[in-house]
Enzyme design. Structure first.
Site, PDB file in Angstrom:
ATOM      1  CG  HIS A   1      -2.009  -1.100   1.078  1.00 40.31           C
ATOM      2  ND1 HIS A   1      -3.047  -1.236   1.964  1.00 40.31           N
ATOM      3  CD2 HIS A   1      -2.151  -2.128   0.188  1.00 40.31           C
ATOM      4  CE1 HIS A   1      -3.788  -2.294   1.639  1.00 40.31           C
ATOM      5  NE2 HIS A   1      -3.249  -2.846   0.559  1.00 40.31           N
TER       6      HIS A   1
ATOM      7  CG  ASP B   1      -3.340  -7.743  -3.955  1.00 41.75           C
ATOM      8  OD1 ASP B   1      -2.614  -7.293  -4.867  1.00 41.75           O
ATOM      9  OD2 ASP B   1      -3.077  -8.808  -3.353  1.00 41.75           O
TER      10      ASP B   1
HETATM   11  O1  T3D Z   1       1.496 -11.165   0.371  1.00 42.29           O
HETATM   12  C1  T3D Z   1       1.053 -11.317  -0.752  1.00 42.29           C
HETATM   13  O2  T3D Z   1       1.264 -12.356  -1.374  1.00 42.29           O
HETATM   14  C2  T3D Z   1       0.197 -10.236  -1.350  1.00 42.29           C
HETATM   15  C3  T3D Z   1       0.299  -9.971  -2.769  1.00 42.29           C
HETATM   16  C4  T3D Z   1      -0.407 -10.589  -3.766  1.00 42.29           C
HETATM   17  C5  T3D Z   1      -0.439  -9.958  -5.068  1.00 42.29           C
HETATM   18  C6  T3D Z   1      -0.194 -10.829  -6.296  1.00 42.29           C
HETATM   19  O3  T3D Z   1       0.492 -10.359  -7.159  1.00 42.29           O
HETATM   20  S1  T3D Z   1      -0.947 -12.359  -6.405  1.00 42.29           S
HETATM   21  C7  T3D Z   1      -0.549 -12.859  -8.065  1.00 42.29           C
HETATM   22  C8  T3D Z   1       0.842 -13.399  -8.192  1.00 42.29           C
HETATM   23  N1  T3D Z   1       1.238 -13.610  -9.573  1.00 42.29           N
HETATM   24  C9  T3D Z   1       0.800 -14.630 -10.303  1.00 42.29           C
HETATM   25  O4  T3D Z   1      -0.010 -15.430  -9.901  1.00 42.29           O
HETATM   26  C10 T3D Z   1       1.410 -14.758 -11.681  1.00 42.29           C
HETATM   27  C11 T3D Z   1       2.167 -16.072 -11.785  1.00 42.29           C
HETATM   28  N2  T3D Z   1       2.852 -16.147 -13.077  1.00 42.29           N
HETATM   29  C12 T3D Z   1       2.202 -16.444 -14.211  1.00 42.29           C
HETATM   30  O5  T3D Z   1       1.018 -16.656 -14.260  1.00 42.29           O
HETATM   31  C13 T3D Z   1       3.046 -16.480 -15.454  1.00 42.29           C
HETATM   32  O6  T3D Z   1       4.385 -16.634 -15.081  1.00 42.29           O
HETATM   33  C14 T3D Z   1       2.904 -15.207 -16.340  1.00 42.29           C
HETATM   34  C15 T3D Z   1       1.504 -15.177 -16.956  1.00 42.29           C
HETATM   35  C16 T3D Z   1       3.144 -13.937 -15.531  1.00 42.29           C
HETATM   36  C17 T3D Z   1       3.958 -15.266 -17.468  1.00 42.29           C
HETATM   37  O7  T3D Z   1       3.899 -16.539 -18.095  1.00 42.29           O
HETATM   38  P1  T3D Z   1       5.117 -16.993 -19.033  1.00 42.29           P
HETATM   39  O8  T3D Z   1       4.717 -18.291 -19.630  1.00 42.29           O
HETATM   40  O9  T3D Z   1       5.479 -15.886 -19.937  1.00 42.29           O
HETATM   41  O10 T3D Z   1       6.367 -17.190 -18.037  1.00 42.29           O
HETATM   42  P2  T3D Z   1       6.657 -18.409 -17.043  1.00 42.29           P
HETATM   43  O11 T3D Z   1       7.408 -19.453 -17.765  1.00 42.29           O
HETATM   44  O12 T3D Z   1       5.412 -18.802 -16.344  1.00 42.29           O
HETATM   45  O13 T3D Z   1       7.604 -17.708 -15.957  1.00 42.29           O
HETATM   46  C18 T3D Z   1       8.987 -17.477 -16.215  1.00 42.29           C
HETATM   47  C19 T3D Z   1       9.745 -17.684 -14.922  1.00 42.29           C
HETATM   48  O14 T3D Z   1       9.289 -16.723 -13.965  1.00 42.29           O
HETATM   49  C20 T3D Z   1       9.472 -19.055 -14.306  1.00 42.29           C
HETATM   50  O15 T3D Z   1      10.649 -19.431 -13.635  1.00 42.29           O
HETATM   51  P3  T3D Z   1      11.492 -20.732 -14.138  1.00 42.29           P
HETATM   52  O16 T3D Z   1      10.553 -21.888 -14.177  1.00 42.29           O
HETATM   53  O17 T3D Z   1      11.967 -20.320 -15.516  1.00 42.29           O
HETATM   54  O18 T3D Z   1      12.592 -20.862 -13.137  1.00 42.29           O
HETATM   55  C21 T3D Z   1       8.413 -18.775 -13.278  1.00 42.29           C
HETATM   56  O19 T3D Z   1       8.383 -19.673 -12.218  1.00 42.29           O
HETATM   57  C22 T3D Z   1       8.829 -17.389 -12.791  1.00 42.29           C
HETATM   58  N3  T3D Z   1       7.681 -16.657 -12.253  1.00 42.29           N
HETATM   59  C23 T3D Z   1       6.644 -16.164 -12.941  1.00 42.29           C
HETATM   60  N4  T3D Z   1       5.785 -15.578 -12.127  1.00 42.29           N
HETATM   61  C24 T3D Z   1       6.283 -15.719 -10.872  1.00 42.29           C
HETATM   62  C25 T3D Z   1       7.504 -16.417 -10.956  1.00 42.29           C
HETATM   63  N5  T3D Z   1       8.221 -16.710  -9.885  1.00 42.29           N
HETATM   64  C26 T3D Z   1       7.736 -16.322  -8.678  1.00 42.29           C
HETATM   65  N6  T3D Z   1       6.576 -15.646  -8.533  1.00 42.29           N
HETATM   66  C27 T3D Z   1       5.838 -15.323  -9.590  1.00 42.29           C
HETATM   67  N7  T3D Z   1       4.709 -14.597  -9.437  1.00 42.29           N
END
Ligand code: T3D
Length: 268
Positions: A95, A150
């Site tokens: 925030h 959020d």
């Molecule tokens: O306290 C609190 O938690 C409060 C806050 C909450 C707020 C939030 O933001 S909740 C939402 C969190 N974010 C997500 O759920 C998004 C998760 N990621 C995805 O859905 C996808 O990665 C994307 C759509 C953003 C991108 O997809 P893509 O296919 O282009 O990339 P990828 O292959 O999924 O990701 C690339 C790398 O980034 C991968 O790592 P690796 O396997 O190559 O080592 C992946 O694990 C990493 N990565 C992507 N998003 C996150 C992440 N690592 C950690 N946290 C992430 N959010």
């Protein structure tokens, strides 16, 4: 921090003394610039410093690598049992960043160089303007992990795209591509992927050259305008206008117009 020192590990900071544009780069490309606690703490500090730095007149935020930000780092969230403390985590870490960025007197631009998901999308929404690359995607990713939007998304997203589109994005978590984002008013400009930061910093340079007090007051008036009745908006405009008209920059703008030369604004 001196204008061009970078005291951060998860961010890069650079400011151009000529244009007075500061560029803050989220710098965890291996995780699509997902937010860890360290990054959130550094981001809060960097935004505060950019706000206070007299040598910075406009701020650009972008991401290193192929993404802008994937939101909360879910691995850290899991490791720290984030589900148990998420409300306080938002209040104490997210925030202050969103509020300070949204309320900043200086113009702010998100150079959205790739996917912006979850709270990463919220961060982009809290900027005044968004410049996106042609392959950028916006994802309200929260629902995918069983959460609700959020970090300002429930407030900022409907303002930009309208309630029905915001609700659709939030409930489905489906990505919105750059052309759609442009047609919805979610972004201001779409450019080639490798031109995003350049386009945003050029635009920021133009904004930085504008009279700062007028820019600040315009932002305040527009923000407040949508929350008040016309009569209140007219009164508030009159009050702000009297403030703007009392500045040296107003006199300089008039003189430059009459003398047919560019204005030299000084910020008072
Ligand atoms: O306290 C609190 O938690 C409060 C806050 C909450 C707020 C939030 O933001 S909740 C939402 C969190 N974010 C997500 O759920 C998004 C998760 N990621 C995805 O859905 C996808 O990665 C994307 C759509 C953003 C991108 O997809 P893509 O296919 O282009 O990339 P990828 O292959 O999924 O990701 C690339 C790398 O980034 C991968 O790592 P690796 O396997 O190559 O080592 C992946 O694990 C990493 N990565 C992507 N998003 C996150 C992440 N690592 C950690 N946290 C992430 N959010």
């Amino acid at each position: 921090m001196a204008t061009n020192q970078n005291p951060y590990e998860t961010l890069a900071w650079a400011a151009d003394p000529d244009t007075r544009v500061g560029v803050l780069t989220l710098n965890r490309p291996e995780a699509l610039n997902a937010f860890t606690n360290q990054m959130l703490d550094e981001l809060a500090d960097a935004i505060k410093r950019a706000e206070r730095d007299p040598n910075v007149a406009a701020l650009v935020i972008t991401g290193a690598g192929r993404g802008f930000s994937a939101g909360q780092d879910l691995k850290e969230h899991l490791a720290n049992d984030g589900a148990a403390t998420i409300g306080d985590h938002l209040r104490t870490r997210y925030h202050p960043i969103i509020e300070r960025l949204y309320g900043m007197a200086k113009p702010t631009l998100a150079a959205v160089n790739g996917v912006a998901a979850g709270a990463g999308m919220s961060l982009a929404l809290a900027c005044d303007f968004r410049v996106a690359g042609s392959r950028t995607r916006f994802v309200q990713a929260f629902v995918g992990v069983g959460l609700v939007p959020d970090s300002g998304s429930t407030y900022l997203l409907p303002l930009l795209v309208g309630p029905a589109r915001a609700l659709e994005m939030a409930m489905t978590g489906a990505p919105v591509d750059a052309p759609t984002a442009l047609s919805w008013g979610l972004v201001n400009r779409v450019v080639e992927d490798d031109a995003v930061v350049g386009a945003a910093t050029d635009w920021a340079g133009q904004l930085a050259a504008a009279p700062p007090k007028a820019v600040e007051l315009i932002k305040r008036a527009m923000r407040r305008g949508s929350h008040q009745r016309l009569q209140e908006a007219l009164e508030y405009e009159s009050w702000l206008q009297a403030t703007a008209a009392a500045t040296q920059d107003h006199q300089e703008g008039l003189a430059a117009f009459l003398e047919k030369r560019p204005a030299r604004f000084v910020g008072r």
